[in-house]
Every structure is written in structure tokens, then in C-alpha cells.
Design a protein around this motif. Structure first.
Motif, mmCIF file in Angstrom:
data_model
loop_
_atom_site.group_PDB
_atom_site.id
_atom_site.type_symbol
_atom_site.label_atom_id
_atom_site.label_comp_id
_atom_site.label_asym_id
_atom_site.label_seq_id
_atom_site.Cartn_x
_atom_site.Cartn_y
_atom_site.Cartn_z
ATOM 1 N N ILE A 431 0.871 -1.175 0.000
ATOM 2 C CA ILE A 431 0.000 0.000 0.000
ATOM 3 C C ILE A 431 0.908 1.224 0.000
ATOM 4 C CG2 ILE A 431 -1.700 1.337 1.296
ATOM 5 C CD1 ILE A 431 -2.790 -1.298 2.353
ATOM 6 N N THR A 432 0.638 2.136 -0.917
ATOM 7 C CA THR A 432 1.465 3.332 -1.060
ATOM 8 C C THR A 432 0.620 4.578 -0.853
ATOM 9 O OG1 THR A 432 2.980 2.243 -2.601
ATOM 10 C CG2 THR A 432 2.939 4.649 -2.640
ATOM 11 N N VAL A 445 1.441 8.657 8.850
ATOM 12 C CA VAL A 445 0.795 8.055 7.677
ATOM 13 C C VAL A 445 0.814 6.535 7.788
ATOM 14 C CG1 VAL A 445 0.974 7.717 5.176
ATOM 15 C CG2 VAL A 445 1.252 10.008 6.150
ATOM 16 N N GLU A 446 1.932 5.984 8.248
ATOM 17 C CA GLU A 446 1.992 4.519 8.369
ATOM 18 C C GLU A 446 1.013 4.005 9.422
ATOM 19 O OE1 GLU A 446 4.920 0.693 8.934
ATOM 20 O OE2 GLU A 446 5.639 2.517 7.984
ATOM 21 N N THR A 447 0.843 4.753 10.495
ATOM 22 C CA THR A 447 -0.140 4.309 11.500
ATOM 23 C C THR A 447 -1.543 4.297 10.903
ATOM 24 O OG1 THR A 447 -0.495 6.549 12.388
ATOM 25 C CG2 THR A 447 1.250 5.222 13.401
ATOM 26 N N LYS A 448 -1.816 5.225 9.999
ATOM 27 C CA LYS A 448 -3.127 5.259 9.348
ATOM 28 C C LYS A 448 -3.277 4.097 8.357
ATOM 29 C CE LYS A 448 -5.014 8.586 11.499
ATOM 30 N NZ LYS A 448 -6.227 8.315 12.318
ATOM 31 N N ILE A 449 -2.180 3.725 7.703
ATOM 32 C CA ILE A 449 -2.226 2.549 6.823
ATOM 33 C C ILE A 449 -2.539 1.307 7.654
ATOM 34 C CG2 ILE A 449 -0.831 1.035 5.345
ATOM 35 C CD1 ILE A 449 0.626 3.525 4.337
ATOM 36 N N GLU A 450 -1.938 1.231 8.835
ATOM 37 C CA GLU A 450 -2.207 0.102 9.729
ATOM 38 C C GLU A 450 -3.675 0.104 10.164
ATOM 39 O OE1 GLU A 450 -1.867 -3.253 12.042
ATOM 40 O OE2 GLU A 450 -0.500 -2.472 10.508
ATOM 41 N N GLU A 451 -4.201 1.276 10.468
ATOM 42 C CA GLU A 451 -5.625 1.373 10.833
ATOM 43 C C GLU A 451 -6.503 0.882 9.690
ATOM 44 O OE1 GLU A 451 -7.060 5.100 12.312
ATOM 45 O OE2 GLU A 451 -5.325 5.380 13.630
ATOM 46 N N PHE A 452 -6.122 1.262 8.468
ATOM 47 C CA PHE A 452 -6.905 0.801 7.319
ATOM 48 C C PHE A 452 -6.875 -0.720 7.216
ATOM 49 C CE2 PHE A 452 -6.311 -0.909 3.018
ATOM 50 C CZ PHE A 452 -7.645 -0.908 2.632
ATOM 51 N N LEU A 453 -5.697 -1.313 7.377
ATOM 52 C CA LEU A 453 -5.586 -2.765 7.244
ATOM 53 C C LEU A 453 -6.403 -3.490 8.311
ATOM 54 C CD1 LEU A 453 -1.789 -3.025 6.336
ATOM 55 C CD2 LEU A 453 -3.721 -3.591 4.854
ATOM 56 N N VAL A 454 -6.466 -2.910 9.512
ATOM 57 C CA VAL A 454 -7.307 -3.495 10.565
ATOM 58 C C VAL A 454 -8.774 -3.443 10.146
ATOM 59 C CG1 VAL A 454 -8.135 -3.205 12.932
ATOM 60 C CG2 VAL A 454 -5.685 -3.003 12.427
ATOM 61 N N LYS A 459 -13.659 -5.919 7.407
ATOM 62 C CA LYS A 459 -14.519 -5.912 6.217
ATOM 63 C C LYS A 459 -14.470 -7.264 5.509
ATOM 64 C CE LYS A 459 -15.079 -3.411 1.823
ATOM 65 N NZ LYS A 459 -16.416 -2.849 1.997
ATOM 66 N N MET A 460 -13.265 -7.839 5.432
ATOM 67 C CA MET A 460 -13.119 -9.139 4.772
ATOM 68 C C MET A 460 -13.830 -10.236 5.564
ATOM 69 S SD MET A 460 -11.555 -8.712 1.944
ATOM 70 C CE MET A 460 -11.075 -10.378 1.513
#
Length: 618
Positions: A431-432, A445-454, A459-460
Motif C-alpha cells: 500500500i502506497t 501516515v503509516e499508523t493510518k495505513i495500519e488502521e486501514f488494514l485493521v 470488512k473481509m
């Protein structure tokens, strides 16, 4: 004749572009010429041509001379850009000379007949059994050739591509630089002799591949062999004038420099430098060219390059197999190269990341740029075609929620995307986010990427059967799309040849795999990348701005020394961008305390296990 040939045998274009083009024609031409007006000379009128030629006389000429040598001699200044200029009448002596008889310059003459213009548009009968995919018709110690006769699009055109593999290219960053210079000069040497081929709608391209020289030609098959032979002849008799060498060496300094000052390009360079064993970085190439290379170095390199080669080619279109074999033989006969003593791999070996998160954080090499880039990469490992298809499906599921979470809601930046990664045969996804240091720091920004993945994991877990089937169907339809022209089929087959995978029916296999993939399998696949055994690598390229604790004003855009007139050595080395020939590693904030920092890439990768060479074949 050239325009008529091209119009009659043109391949299908993008529908949107086609409609736009017709709309433009509707503003310019009468109704009967809407489809042809911008492509065909719809009326031949010798009187109009004669009248135009009669106006091309010396006394009607307007000469425009552009040169930096005119600086200080131009008294006028135009009001828009402040450019200095001057206006002078032509000398009377010139006018008198033109009015009388004088010797003409022999270099100014009408061109000879263009030998590259096709006149034979016959569709050739097959001289071997027709096949759905390319077949290998030549295979020996110096090369091999793949061939497929076109019986689908049925046009008198062809595509010919060759990859000349050499172990010389990847031996050192100096060799990589010399290879880039070589390809540039070879293209320069071909520009004039191949001009007529270009006019006749034949196309060629020379590409400095990572492991070999790629030569691509396409167009009407009748005269295409002439163009290919011309390229091979210039390759065999390669020469480089010192002035031309210096010109392209200076040009490459700017090219490498401009790559390094772009966060997205630097981020890719750092990521692949970590993952791919024995890869030379753009920084190392930049260092090599700044140290200085000579035309003698180039000629020594080229001699070594041509001494040992393995030549692999693909021919598709309106050629017979017998004709196609002659192309490979011409390379062998003309270049007189020996067989390779060892096989040249077309991939790099890839390091196996440890089962813990790693972070490589470097400062942008462009002090005038606030842009940052964060890429979070998860390595899957050596996987098969089914798992590669599974990853494509996962990323397809991820695209919309990723954009919605990281861009729409968190407004982290305009460029936000997940990607399926095939790194020299090793599977993964990333994810970029491209953001700005004036608004966010990269750790945040990376912490937000981690939040998205959680949130995506949740969702999955709650993914409905209907939503799953919808995405599977969409991906299958995408892979089932018919090729609109021969070039699309060739591109797909060439990828298989140049990577030496040869799975020419890959799309069909992926479609069959998609039909068997279950929702539970997809969810499990994602969760595998999120557990304690996951292999994670984050690469940050940190821009200049207040959020990264830089001084105010440091993120303003400065002049680009790669475009200015400053002394090249000094401008390209430091200028307002600082030192661009080395990386500056940065520490992580407490937000990313769990990640292990990479401050020395070579030291980090030297202790890691290397995956064997791997291709995604089945």
C-alpha cells in the motif's frame, strides 16, 4: 501512398480517442470526410501545389536564428516572457546573389525514393501448423526464436522483438552506466539512416533492459526486415565520437539526478535495493557517472558485450516461420558472438524478509520538495499461479476501501493505492501513500495505513457471498477482454519470453483458478499476511516540511539544476538539493517503536536468506 497504406491497414484504436478525433474532424471537414479528413489527402490538385511552390522564393524568406551566442546583441525585448530579440533586414549582397545564378548546395536535394515504403500487402500462407500460442522454432546454444503466424487480425503487418542477453551488464554500476550510454548512442547513430523507415510508418525502439538489449520493430512486414537489418548492422559496426559520448554522458547525469530527486522513484530504488540481491541502485549509477567515464571505457564495454550473447526473439504477424528464422540467423552471422559460458538469469534473487516488521526511512534528496512517500510491503514468498491470482483478487477488493479510508476520509494525499507485487518472481502486496511533509509526517501516515488494514480485515471477515462473487466476476471479465489489436497479444507473449516463463496461456489459467477460489480462501489469504509470521517492510521517503521538524521555508520549490546553465559538476552534485549521491537514514518516532530500523541496507541484507530463482509457472 504512405498515408493511404496506413489508413487502409490501421489497427483498432481506443474508442474514446476515436470519438474525440471524429468530433475534431467535424469542426474542420465536410461530412463525407469526417472519418478520413485528418489522415488522407482527399483531393490531388497539382495547380494548388504549383502555386504554393511558386511562393517559396528567397525574397519571401524569413530567417530565424536561435543561439546563446546572440546574448548581448539583441536590443528588443518581447512583453510576455521578456525574451531579448533583434530584427534585421537581409543583407543586400544576399538578395543580389540569390537573384542571379549561383552554385547550389549539393546537400539540398529532393529525397531519393524511400526504400522502406511497403508495396506488397499480400497475406502470406502458413508454412507450418497454426497454433494458438507462440512456438519455439529455433533453439540452439546462441539463441532461440518464438513464432506465431497471425490468423486473427489478418493485416500485412508484423512485430519482431529480440532480447540480447549479456553477463556484462550487471557486473558493476559502471557497466550499467556504459550500457545506458551505449543504447543512447546507438539510437542516435540510427536516427538519420532510419528516418525514412519512420516516414514509411515502420517503428523501432531500443531499450536498455536490466539484463539485455531489447530491440523492437513493427509495421508493414514487406520492408520490416530492411529496418531490422539496419539496426543489427549499426550494432555490429558501433562507433562513438567523443563529442557524442560526452553529450549523452551529461544527459544521463541529468536523467539519474531527476530520478533521485523524485520521492516515488527513490522509494522504488530503496525498496528494490533491499529486496533484490546484487541489484545496483540509481545512486550507485549516479556515483559512477560522476566519477567520470571515457569513450575508451565505452568501446571496451561494447566489445565485451558483443563477444558473448544469448539472443531470444519473438516474431508475430504476417511472416512465415522460414522468414522468421532468418532474423535470428542475421544476428548470429552479423555479430559473430560466442555462446555464453554461463547462463544469464533474467531475474534477481530476492531476500527472504524475517517474520517481523522492518522500516527503512530516508530523507528526500530534493530539499525543495515537501512530497513524501510511504510504501508498506508484505512479502508472501515463492507462490504459484493460483496464489498470484488470489493476490490480484485481494488487491482488487482492497482498492476502493483503501482509497476511501486513506484519501477521502483521512485526506493523506492524492496518490493512494494498493498494488500486487511480483518482485523477480516473489509475490507480495503493498500500500502506497504519497503525502506532504507540510501536512503529515510519514510515521503518522503509516499508523493510518495500519488502521486501514485493521478495518479492511474486519470488512473481509464480514464479506458477503454476493460481494465476493461480484469481484470475482469482474476480474474474470477483465481477463476475458478480447485483444483490440495484434500489439496487445504481442505484449502479453513478449512478457512471457523476456521473463523466460513461457506460460502463453496464463490468462486462461488465471480465469480457471478464479472460478475455483472460495471466499474463505481469500479471507484466509489476507489474514496470513497479518499474523505474527508476516514479513513486512516499510519504506519512507521523507520530504521537507514542518511536520518533519524541518525549518520553515525549506519546503519551497527551488531551481532545478538539471535544467539550468550552472556548472554541471557542482550543480548536479549539491545545488539547492544537497548531496544526492548518498542516502540519509532517519530514526523512527515512538509511533513505530515495534519496527526494526534499517540504517545500512547492505549490512541488513547480507545476513538474510536468499530465495532461489523462481518463476510463476503453474
Amino acid at each position: 501512398k504512405i498515408e493511404a497504406n496506413e489508413f487502409h491497414y490501421q489497427e483498432q484504436t481506443d474508442p474514446i480517442e476515436y470519438v474525440e478525433n471524429i468530433c475534431e474532424n467535424m469542426q474542420l471537414f465536410p461530412k463525407e470526410d469526417f472519418l478520413t479528413g485528418d489522415q488522407l489527402m482527399f483531393e490531388y490538385n497539382p495547380e494548388v501545389i504549383s502555386l504554393a511552390l511558386a511562393l517559396l522564393t528567397p525574397e519571401r524568406a524569413n530567417l530565424l536564428l536561435l543561439s546563446p551566442e546572440h546574448e548581448g546583441h539583441c536590443a528588443h525585448k518581447e512583453k510576455w516572457f521578456g525574451t531579448n530579440y533583434s530584427i534585421e533586414d537581409l543583407p543586400e549582397e544576399w538578395a543580389q546573389r540569390w537573384a542571379g545564378d549561383f552554385d547550389l548546395n549539393p546537400d539540398l536535394h529532393l529525397p531519393a525514393e524511400n526504400k522502406f515504403i511497403a508495396t506488397d500487402f499480400t497475406l502470406k500462407p502458413s508454412d507450418c501448423p497454426d497454433t494458438e500460442v507462440p512456438v519455439r522454432i529455433v533453439n540452439n546454444e546462441r539463441g532461440c526464436l518464438w513464432f506465431k503466424k497471425d490468423n486473427k487480425f489478418k493485416i500485412p503487418k508484423a512485430y519482431v522483438r529480440f532480447n540480447l542477453l549479456s553477463p556484462m551488464i550487471q557486473k558493476s554500476p559502471e557497466n550499467l552506466v556504459l550500457f545506458d550510454v551505449f543504447v543512447n548512442i546507438l539510437a542516435h547513430n540510427l536516427a538519420e539512416p532510419a528516418y525514412e523507415a519512420d516516414v514509411a510508418q515502420l517503428e523501432y525502439k531500443l531499450i536498455a533492459g536490466e539484463h539485455g538489449l531489447v530491440i523492437r520493430v513493427k509495421g508493414f512486414n514487406h520492408k520490416l526486415p530492411l529496418l531490422l537489418n539496419l539496426i543489427v548492422d549499426h550494432l555490429a559496426d558501433f562507433t562513438a565520437e567523443p563529442g557524442v559520448f560526452n553529450m549523452f554522458a551529461e544527459q544521463l547525469k541529468k536523467t539519474y539526478f531527476n530520478i533521485l530527486i523524485k520521492p516515488e522513484r527513490l522509494g522504488k530504488d530503496v525498496r528494490l535495493l533491499i529486496l533484490e540481491h546484487c541489484r545496483w541502485s540509481v545512486i550507485q549509477k549516479y556515483q559512477a557517472i560522476m566519477k567520470g567515464l571515457t569513450v575508451d571505457d565505452l568501446m571496451t564495454f561494447v566489445s565485451g558485450l558483443k563477444a558473448q550473447l544469448y539472443t531470444e526473439g519473438l516474431v508475430q504477424g504476417n511472416f512465415t516461420s522460414t522468414e522468421s528464422m532468418k532474423f535470428l540467423q542475421y544476428f548470429i552471422d552479423k555479430l559473430q558472438f560466442k555462446r555464453l559460458s554461463v547462463e544469464v538469469p533474467v531475474l534477481f534473487r530476492v531476500v527472504e524478509l524475517p517474520q517481523k516488521p522492518y522500516l527503512c526511512k530516508v530523507k528526500s534528496l530534493n530539499k525543495g520538495d515537501a512530497n513524501s512517500e510511504v510504501t508498506v510491503y508484505y512479502q508472501s514468498g515463492l507462490k504459484n499461479l493460483r496464489e498470484h491470482t488470489l493476490m490480484e483478487l485481494l488487491v482488487m477488493h482492497m482498492e476502493e476501501p483503501c482509497f476511501d479510508f486513506l484519501r477521502t476520509k483521512e485526506t493523506l494525499g492524492y496518490q493512494v493505492y494498493p498494488t500486487c507485487r511480483n518482485t523477480s518472481g516473489v509475490l507480495g502486496f503493498s500500500i502506497t501513500v504519497e503525502t506532504q511533509a507540510t501536512k503529515f509526517n510519514t510515521d503518522y501516515v503509516e499508523t493510518k495505513i495500519e488502521e486501514f488494514l485493521v478495518s479492511f480485515g474486519e470488512k473481509m471477515t464480514n464479506l458477503t457471498d454476493e460481494a465476493f462473487k461480484t469481484q470475482v466476476t469482474a476480474l474474470i471479465k477483465l481477463k476475458e477482454c478480447e485483444d483490440t489489436h495484434l500489439g496487445e497479444e504481442v505484449d502479453r507473449n513478449w512478457f512471457e519470453v523476456v521473463t523466460q516463463q513461457y506460460v502463453f496461456d496464463r490468462l486462461n489459467r488465471e480465469i480457471e483458478a478464479l472460478k475455483l477460489i472460495t471466499k474463505a480462501e481469500l479471507v484466509s489469504w489476507f489474514m496470513e499476511h497479518r499474523d505474527t509470521t508476516s514479513k513486512k517492510l516499510s519504506v519512507h521517503v521523507v520530504g521537507f516540511g514542518e511536520e518533519e521538524n524541518d525549518q520553515a521555508g525549506q519546503s519551497s520549490c527551488g531551481p532545478n539544476p538539471a535544467e539550468g546553465n550552472e556548472d554541471q559538476g557542482q550543480a548536479l552534485k549539491t545545488s539547492s538539493y544537497g548531496e544526492v549521491s548518498k542516502l540519509t537514514f532517519l530514526p523512527a518516532s515512538p509511533m513505530l517503536a515495534d519496527a526494526t530500523l534499517i540504517n545500512d541496507i547492505r549490512a541488513f541484507t547480507s545476513s538474510l536468506t536468499l530465495y532461489p530463482y523462481h518463476k510463476i509457472l503453474k
